[in-house]
Design a protein around this motif. Structure first.
Motif: not given
Length: 202
Positions: A171-185
């Motif tokens: 898991v890459r923590r808080s790695a990509l920002r989507h429209a609803d905020g940061w997501h773990d990847m």
């Protein structure tokens, strides 16, 4: 300054020829380069709620879709990436998209991406097309490693990655920002020598 290692995939290996069309092992799917005639379907794809949820892109006009298709052609020529439209091998109905979103030929590394149109979901289109692409990239082009990253909330993509032989690596923590905020990847990968994927058997 000279280098201690040679490129895994020599420069020009892709751009010296036209982008190929790829047939799935069951001969049911054809992956072909995008054509300007596909622009209407491409624009429509980005109106779908599921594709919009996981994409960084918005596409609101046919002109924008046509420019995306033109850019895909330039990506191949510049050896920065490669995009395919997924179709039925018989009849040519458009089903989705699969891609090497970016490529590092020197290291033999690329990242895969995909989506499937609403009417084609539930029939194994994503894992079969991803397997077709990754088999070509690893066995014919000789990439060493293919990566795939998706939001930890996207359970469908996790299943696709597993069926296509991409091992979960972490898991890459808080790695990509989507429209609803940061997501773990979630990070998955398939490398040279891995076992044949489930979607390529039978």
């Amino acid at each position: 300054m000279s280098l201690l290692i040679a490129p895994v995939v020599p420069a020009g290996s892709l751009s010296s020829s036209v982008q190929p069309s790829l047939l799935s092992s069951d001969e049911g799917l054809l992956l072909r380069p995008w054509a300007v005639e596909d622009a209407v379907v491409l624009q429509g794809a980005f109106q779908d709620a599921t594709i919009r949820r996981w994409s960084m892109r918005r596409m609101t006009s046919r002109a924008e879709a046509e420019e995306w298709i033109a850019a895909a052609g330039r990506q191949w020529q510049e050896e920065r990436g490669a995009q395919w439209v997924v179709t039925h091998a018989v009849g040519g109905e458009l089903l989705g998209r699969v891609a090497l979103r970016w490529m590092d030929l020197f290291q033999g590394l690329a990242e895969c991406a995909y989506w499937v149109l609403p009417h084609a979901r539930g029939y194994g289109v994503a894992p079969r097309s991803l397997t077709t692409l990754s088999d070509w990239a690893l066995k014919e082009v000789d990439f060493h490693r293919l990566e795939l990253a998706h939001s930890d909330r996207n359970e469908a993509s996790c299943r696709v990655a597993d069926k296509a032989g991409f091992t979960f690596e972490g898991v890459r923590r808080s790695a990509l920002r989507h429209a609803d905020g940061w997501h773990d990847m979630h990070l998955h990968a398939r490398i040279q020598g891995d076992a044949e994927p489930l979607s390529g058997k039978g």
